[in-house]
Design an enzyme around this catalytic site. Structure first.
Site, PDB file in Angstrom:
ATOM      1  N   ARG A 113      -8.462   4.029  -4.018  1.00  0.00           N
ATOM      2  CA  ARG A 113      -9.469   4.545  -2.850  1.00  0.00           C
ATOM      3  C   ARG A 113      -9.312   5.855  -2.754  1.00  0.00           C
ATOM      4  O   ARG A 113     -10.463   6.498  -3.078  1.00  0.00           O
ATOM      5  CB  ARG A 113      -8.863   3.805  -1.347  1.00  0.00           C
ATOM      6  CG  ARG A 113      -9.976   3.962  -0.367  1.00  0.00           C
ATOM      7  CD  ARG A 113      -9.380   3.317   0.849  1.00  0.00           C
ATOM      8  NE  ARG A 113      -8.245   3.960   1.545  1.00  0.00           N
ATOM      9  CZ  ARG A 113      -8.126   4.947   2.168  1.00  0.00           C
ATOM     10  NH1 ARG A 113      -9.174   5.458   2.736  1.00  0.00           N
ATOM     11  NH2 ARG A 113      -6.942   5.468   2.394  1.00  0.00           N
ATOM     12  N   ASP A 158      -7.007   9.906 -10.847  1.00  0.00           N
ATOM     13  CA  ASP A 158      -8.476   9.633 -11.570  1.00  0.00           C
ATOM     14  C   ASP A 158      -8.252   8.760 -12.648  1.00  0.00           C
ATOM     15  O   ASP A 158      -9.136   7.997 -13.083  1.00  0.00           O
ATOM     16  CB  ASP A 158      -8.911  11.194 -11.970  1.00  0.00           C
ATOM     17  CG  ASP A 158      -9.147  11.981 -10.564  1.00  0.00           C
ATOM     18  OD1 ASP A 158      -9.545  11.332  -9.500  1.00  0.00           O
ATOM     19  OD2 ASP A 158      -8.961  13.250 -10.678  1.00  0.00           O
ATOM     20  N   ALA A 159      -7.324   8.886 -13.465  1.00  0.00           N
ATOM     21  CA  ALA A 159      -6.981   8.207 -14.733  1.00  0.00           C
ATOM     22  C   ALA A 159      -7.148   6.799 -14.369  1.00  0.00           C
ATOM     23  O   ALA A 159      -7.536   5.978 -14.977  1.00  0.00           O
ATOM     24  CB  ALA A 159      -5.853   8.795 -15.460  1.00  0.00           C
ATOM     25  N   LYS A 167       0.802  -1.262   0.004  1.00  0.00           N
ATOM     26  CA  LYS A 167      -0.076   0.131   0.130  1.00  0.00           C
ATOM     27  C   LYS A 167       0.724   1.169  -0.033  1.00  0.00           C
ATOM     28  O   LYS A 167       0.255   2.220   0.166  1.00  0.00           O
ATOM     29  CB  LYS A 167      -1.059   0.012   1.125  1.00  0.00           C
ATOM     30  CG  LYS A 167      -1.646  -1.115   1.440  1.00  0.00           C
ATOM     31  CD  LYS A 167      -2.118  -1.815   0.092  1.00  0.00           C
ATOM     32  CE  LYS A 167      -3.328  -1.233  -0.713  1.00  0.00           C
ATOM     33  NZ  LYS A 167      -3.683  -1.966  -1.940  1.00  0.00           N
ATOM     34  N   SER A 189      -4.211   2.865   4.652  1.00  0.00           N
ATOM     35  CA  SER A 189      -4.617   2.250   3.293  1.00  0.00           C
ATOM     36  C   SER A 189      -4.549   0.684   3.228  1.00  0.00           C
ATOM     37  O   SER A 189      -5.437   0.156   2.912  1.00  0.00           O
ATOM     38  CB  SER A 189      -3.579   2.879   2.310  1.00  0.00           C
ATOM     39  OG  SER A 189      -3.703   2.240   1.300  1.00  0.00           O
ATOM     40  N   HIS A 239       6.828  -7.442  -2.223  1.00  0.00           N
ATOM     41  CA  HIS A 239       6.702  -6.618  -1.223  1.00  0.00           C
ATOM     42  C   HIS A 239       7.628  -7.275   0.132  1.00  0.00           C
ATOM     43  O   HIS A 239       7.425  -7.044   1.479  1.00  0.00           O
ATOM     44  CB  HIS A 239       5.241  -7.062  -0.541  1.00  0.00           C
ATOM     45  CG  HIS A 239       4.264  -6.166  -1.304  1.00  0.00           C
ATOM     46  ND1 HIS A 239       4.428  -5.262  -1.451  1.00  0.00           N
ATOM     47  CD2 HIS A 239       3.000  -6.625  -1.769  1.00  0.00           C
ATOM     48  CE1 HIS A 239       3.247  -4.603  -2.172  1.00  0.00           C
ATOM     49  NE2 HIS A 239       2.650  -5.458  -2.376  1.00  0.00           N
TER      50      HIS A 239
HETATM   51  S1  PPS Z   1      -0.589  -2.974  -3.107  1.00  0.00           S
HETATM   52  O1  PPS Z   1      -1.860  -3.923  -3.027  1.00  0.00           O
HETATM   53  O2  PPS Z   1       0.326  -3.269  -2.001  1.00  0.00           O
HETATM   54  O3  PPS Z   1       0.044  -3.291  -4.585  1.00  0.00           O
HETATM   55  O4  PPS Z   1      -1.031  -1.441  -3.199  1.00  0.00           O
HETATM   56  P1  PPS Z   1      -0.246  -0.248  -3.598  1.00  0.00           P
HETATM   57  O5  PPS Z   1      -0.410  -0.035  -5.217  1.00  0.00           O
HETATM   58  O6  PPS Z   1       1.065  -0.268  -3.051  1.00  0.00           O
HETATM   59  O7  PPS Z   1      -0.965   1.025  -2.909  1.00  0.00           O
HETATM   60  C1  PPS Z   1      -2.314   1.469  -3.205  1.00  0.00           C
HETATM   61  C2  PPS Z   1      -2.543   2.803  -2.480  1.00  0.00           C
HETATM   62  O8  PPS Z   1      -1.906   3.555  -3.698  1.00  0.00           O
HETATM   63  C3  PPS Z   1      -2.660   4.655  -4.000  1.00  0.00           C
HETATM   64  N1  PPS Z   1      -2.544   5.073  -5.486  1.00  0.00           N
HETATM   65  C4  PPS Z   1      -2.474   6.117  -5.916  1.00  0.00           C
HETATM   66  N2  PPS Z   1      -2.545   7.496  -4.922  1.00  0.00           N
HETATM   67  C5  PPS Z   1      -2.401   8.629  -6.085  1.00  0.00           C
HETATM   68  N3  PPS Z   1      -2.219   8.714  -7.275  1.00  0.00           N
HETATM   69  C6  PPS Z   1      -2.050   7.435  -7.949  1.00  0.00           C
HETATM   70  N4  PPS Z   1      -1.946   7.455  -9.280  1.00  0.00           N
HETATM   71  C7  PPS Z   1      -2.057   6.208  -7.246  1.00  0.00           C
HETATM   72  N5  PPS Z   1      -2.212   4.930  -7.699  1.00  0.00           N
HETATM   73  C8  PPS Z   1      -2.334   4.183  -6.871  1.00  0.00           C
HETATM   74  C9  PPS Z   1      -4.185   3.846  -4.020  1.00  0.00           C
HETATM   75  O9  PPS Z   1      -5.303   4.781  -3.827  1.00  0.00           O
HETATM   76  C10 PPS Z   1      -3.934   3.329  -2.435  1.00  0.00           C
HETATM   77  O10 PPS Z   1      -3.931   4.292  -1.407  1.00  0.00           O
HETATM   78  P2  PPS Z   1      -5.082   4.596  -0.592  1.00  0.00           P
HETATM   79  O11 PPS Z   1      -4.673   5.523   0.448  1.00  0.00           O
HETATM   80  O12 PPS Z   1      -5.632   3.545  -0.164  1.00  0.00           O
HETATM   81  O13 PPS Z   1      -6.168   5.315  -1.501  1.00  0.00           O
END
Ligand code: PPS
Length: 293
Positions: A255, A230-231, A45, A137, A107
């Site tokens: 999220r 958003d994309a 996350k 998260s 991870h």
């Molecule tokens: S995982 O399951 O470990 O592979 O998850 P991971 O991709 O590491 O983390 C997911 C969180 O990253 C946020 N996320 C982003 N945030 C901002 N911009 C972009 N483009 C983006 N892409 C992924 C995602 O929303 C998760 O964070 P939270 O706080 O839960 O929204």
């Protein structure tokens, strides 16, 4: 994919794990890395999917259009230690990657990374996220991911996070482990989720310079736009909507993507106790995080 039950946590090589990430252990440890492989390493996350997608676009965004429209990000960037019933394992997917470089996600804490990545001098892109937002998260992810142990309520989960009783072990050791390794290993690029939110374009540029890529400015700008939260949330190839074990009715994978969402979760008492515990855990490192930007 066969239906799966929420797994139990157990101690494995000194860290908390579930069997989906240890069942294939021998093949994981014997994985044969190639010198041009790029390992995307993170605590869960912390921004894995974001940086994986950036790397994929930098290397392959202009090559095969069907890669972008038909192949989910987790097939382009296999999760090395994953071994879910009825699906090819991460090792099988990585071995079968036709690309150069191969982009591979893990991870695993630094001490459990298969040794051939170090022997082959592979480049490692590590992304770290501040502990409070990372915990929030992870909590929502464990609620919606049937491949994870039950998180319990927020207070229960937060205590487990402080105790390192989540899958892949303590956040503290993970972020510090790669930070220490970086001091002697120039092949590690250490990134922060907060920096990416603050200025994605700058972080893409830094990544290019680490990788020795001379991606033109216009293309970097195009990529920066394409990887906006958003994309990625709209894009079925990056939003994990195709994974059956994730229950989007409980919480989406993409999220919020914010810095500071912890403020909507931590009570004043939880915050005070967390900070005290944090100071103790992090007292011997030079590693610094921002919990707001
Ligand atoms: S995982 O399951 O470990 O592979 O998850 P991971 O991709 O590491 O983390 C997911 C969180 O990253 C946020 N996320 C982003 N945030 C901002 N911009 C972009 N483009 C983006 N892409 C992924 C995602 O929303 C998760 O964070 P939270 O706080 O839960 O929204």
């Amino acid at each position: 994919m066969k239906s799966i039950n929420r797994p139990e946590l157990f101690d494995f090589e000194g860290i908390s794990m579930v069997h989906y990430f240890t069942d294939n252990w021998e093949n994981i440890q014997n994985f044969k890395a190639r010198p041009d492989d790029i390992l995307v390493a993170t605590y869960p996350k912390a921004g894995t999917t974001w940086v994986s997608y950036i790397l994929d676009l930098l290397y392959f965004g202009n090559t095969a259009p069907e890669r972008q429209t038909d192949l989910p990000i987790f097939m382009r960037v296999p999760f090395l230690e994953a071994a879910f019933p009825g699906l090819p394992s991460g090792v099988e997917l990585a071995d079968a990657l036709p690309t150069t470089p191969r982009l591979i996600k893990t991870h695993l804490p630094v001490q459990l990374v298969p040794k051939s990545f170090w022997e082959q001098n592979c480049r490692v892109v590590y992304v770290a996220r501040n502990a409070k937002d990372n915990a929030v998260s992870y909590f929502h992810f464990d609620r919606m991911n049937m491949g994870e142990p039950e998180p319990g309520d927020w207070n229960t989960f937060l205590q487990k996070f402080k105790d390192g009783k989540n899958v892949f072990g303590p956040w503290y050791d993970h972020v510090c482990g790669y930070w220490e390794k970086k001091q002697t290993c120039s092949n590690i690029h250490y990134m922060f989720f907060e920096d990416m939110v603050e200025n994605t374009g700058r972080e893409v540029e830094r990544l290019c310079s680490f990788l020795g890529l001379s991606t033109p400015t216009e293309e970097r700008e195009r990529i920066t736009k394409g990887v906006h939260f958003d994309a990625m949330k709209q894009n079925n190839m990056t939003n994990y909507s195709t994974v059956p074990l994730l229950d989007f009715k409980i919480s989406p994978f993409m999220r919020k993507g914010k810095v500071g969402d912890w403020k909507n979760h931590f009570t004043a008492a939880q915050n005070e106790q967390f900070e005290e515990h944090y100071r103790q855990k992090m007292k011997n490192t030079t590693l610094q995080f921002r919990t707001e930007i």
